[in-house]
Design a protein around this motif. Sequence first.
Motif, PDB file in Angstrom:
ATOM      1  N   GLN A 180       0.754  -1.174   0.045  1.00  0.00           N
ATOM      2  CA  GLN A 180      -0.008   0.058  -0.209  1.00  0.00           C
ATOM      3  C   GLN A 180       0.831   1.074  -0.084  1.00  0.00           C
ATOM      4  N   ASN A 199      -1.401   2.094  -5.197  1.00  0.00           N
ATOM      5  CA  ASN A 199      -1.724   3.330  -4.601  1.00  0.00           C
ATOM      6  C   ASN A 199      -1.221   4.437  -5.189  1.00  0.00           C
ATOM      7  N   GLN A 200      -1.734   5.381  -5.200  1.00  0.00           N
ATOM      8  CA  GLN A 200      -1.070   6.516  -5.811  1.00  0.00           C
ATOM      9  C   GLN A 200       0.122   7.069  -5.142  1.00  0.00           C
ATOM     10  N   ASP A 214      -3.657   7.449 -11.421  1.00  0.00           N
ATOM     11  CA  ASP A 214      -4.994   7.715 -11.694  1.00  0.00           C
ATOM     12  C   ASP A 214      -5.270   9.018 -12.052  1.00  0.00           C
ATOM     13  N   ASN A 269     -11.814   3.862 -10.938  1.00  0.00           N
ATOM     14  CA  ASN A 269     -12.642   3.760  -9.732  1.00  0.00           C
ATOM     15  C   ASN A 269     -13.743   2.820 -10.249  1.00  0.00           C
ATOM     16  N   LEU A 276     -15.678   2.324  -5.008  1.00  0.00           N
ATOM     17  CA  LEU A 276     -15.349   2.826  -3.868  1.00  0.00           C
ATOM     18  C   LEU A 276     -15.027   4.268  -3.885  1.00  0.00           C
ATOM     19  N   VAL A 277     -15.438   5.039  -2.903  1.00  0.00           N
ATOM     20  CA  VAL A 277     -15.317   6.484  -3.025  1.00  0.00           C
ATOM     21  C   VAL A 277     -13.898   6.790  -2.413  1.00  0.00           C
ATOM     22  N   ARG A 278     -12.866   6.777  -3.260  1.00  0.00           N
ATOM     23  CA  ARG A 278     -11.246   6.668  -2.860  1.00  0.00           C
ATOM     24  C   ARG A 278     -10.612   6.875  -4.110  1.00  0.00           C
ATOM     25  N   GLY A 279      -9.466   6.175  -4.410  1.00  0.00           N
ATOM     26  CA  GLY A 279      -8.692   6.490  -5.444  1.00  0.00           C
ATOM     27  C   GLY A 279      -9.136   6.014  -6.817  1.00  0.00           C
ATOM     28  N   GLY A 280      -8.536   6.222  -7.678  1.00  0.00           N
ATOM     29  CA  GLY A 280      -9.162   5.468  -9.051  1.00  0.00           C
ATOM     30  C   GLY A 280      -9.586   6.678 -10.100  1.00  0.00           C
TER      31      GLY A 280
END
Lengths: 346, 346
Positions: free
Chosen positions: B63, B83-84, B108, B128, B131-135
């Motif tokens: 991660q 992960n970014q 992303d 994406n 999930l409200v997160r990365g992507g």
Amino acid sequence: VRIADLLTPCLLVDVDVLERNLAEMASFFADRPCGLRPHFKAHKCVEIARRQREHGIVGVTVQIPYEAVVLAEAGFDDVLVANQVVGRRRIEQVAAAASRCRVTVAVDSDETIDALAGLDVGILIEVNVGLVRGGAPPDRAAGLADRAHGLGLEVRGVQGYEGHVVGLADAAARREGAERSMAILLDVAPQVGGGIVSAGGTGTYDVTGAIPGITEVQAGSYVLMDTAYSALGLPFGEALSCLATVTTVAERHYVVDAGLKALATDHGPPVLASDAPGSVRFLSDEHATIGLGPDDRPPAPGDTVRLRPSHVDPTVALHDRLYAVREGEVLEVWTVHRGWGPLVRR
Amino acid sequence: VRIADLLTPCLLVDVDVLERNLAEMASFFADRPCGLRPHFKAHKCVEIARRQREHGIVGVTVQIPYEAVVLAEAGFDDVLVANQVVGRRRIEQVAAAASRCRVTVAVDSDETIDALAGLDVGILIEVNVGLVRGGAPPDRAAGLADRAHGLGLEVRGVQGYEGHVVGLADAAARREGAERSMAILLDVAPQVGGGIVSAGGTGTYDVTGAIPGITEVQAGSYVLMDTAYSALGLPFGEALSCLATVTTVAERHYVVDAGLKALATDHGPPVLASDAPGSVRFLSDEHATIGLGPDDRPPAPGDTVRLRPSHVDPTVALHDRLYAVREGEVLEVWTVHRGWGPLVRR
């Protein structure tokens, strides 16, 4: 080193706010019979404890024996382990600390007294004053003191922690609860003897520390603070923040690289510093997802934001270092003595 | 060393349960085109990653870049940073890992691609999938791949994490959600190219890993497990527990020396092992207070109990070591590579 050069996530300590907190607390205790015995568990940092000592303290409070070892090795001369200690490894740590400085340990049972037999330590009888945790029933205190005397342990007084009221939002309820708890403790103190009556926390320092007969207050969080204690309207500022870097920016949210492994959430999620857009929606292991409103101006990947921890003690314990900062510069790097001590001996 | 000699609190890993979990997951992937790329963030432990490798994996997922450095230095040859990564210090860590092994990094946005320019790494376009997160939004993926090509970065495929469904209690809802997310990802994959389609977690490994076109699954928690994942009825056992010592015994409760600094509570409080009396009421920094019912037989100070963590990843990150145990004996002591890496260079 500039703050912008730091690896994120990391904890920043604003030294000007820290110093104001130290001075504010010192001013409260300046002309009182009661002294300050600040709690090390809030920061686990020797450099902060030294600054507390410079402002006048009667000793340091710790929660686990390893913290006593750290302070003894750093030259502190009076440490209270405000917690029951059992188990051979923890008792070995108490002995190691006691070989270098004056150590007092809280006890609340025959077993916790017997565990200290033969060590060069004094004891406080911890009395349960309302928090459902440690502490003997008040009517057991005198008997426990007798047992400790019989084993050659110096009985130095009593301890009670009104932890069930230190966080109450209503100041009058906090005051009333602390007074009720301290009445229990002060009732027992003469039966135990020894002179020390140790109690209190950041939420009640000004009540408990002003009650005649209380000799020392164990406040810890005041020096760094958090959003939970800030909500109580205390005269201390938030010196601690978590620096994070923006990694993803979407239409209605963005993501930063500080999550559950960098910020404790038992008192709720962290809160964004006022200069950062949006509001925290949830935390993942290594991320916080932050919602953006229609009027929020989105940041860009690579921007940094600061998050205000909700609970200082377990947040600090997630980190190995604190960065002492002023106006964008890192002045010093301080070690956090996290964990419970070195590897078990073979 | 026997378990009874350990300093508490500490984390125990039951190696028999661990091995059964490894074998169970390996049997699922044995005859499939899809491979396992286990997530290091769940344990941060090289010894466990080696055991995963022995059971057959296509690489390791991490991660944060520091975890990639740890694995590269330990001789692992293929690491995905899922992960970014932005920020100079983190990019330096990616470069350090890439000097020793094959490194792939999720991106992303333009910024997260540009940050990797000039490094000897490949990329996955993170999409994406709910999930409200990365992507990135799916319709941005092809453009991002073009940008990466233009900067000389090898585009190795796509990644999507259905983290919004991996913990759903209803197995049918979990399956349906994972399938919907993977449809988004598989729709985009041909536009990006590169061949890798990486996704999945412990809650969806058997759904996501069986969908044609998904090439690797990033499950991590399966190897140690926790009470949250146990509630889903997965074929993995809880290998991880926290050993704690009883410090106070009162009429209706007792206290043990493991609290918020030893056990993450974002998925709720830990649960007592079945051989310990009572139920957890609340956690303080260094304590758990455990309620006793009228039929519970109280323990004595000095007794030990085991607590079952509710969320494995942030619990492990609170500790420096894992103790690998079998039948009361400590077989090995494993380092947890917690934190985000060594001190910033001056």
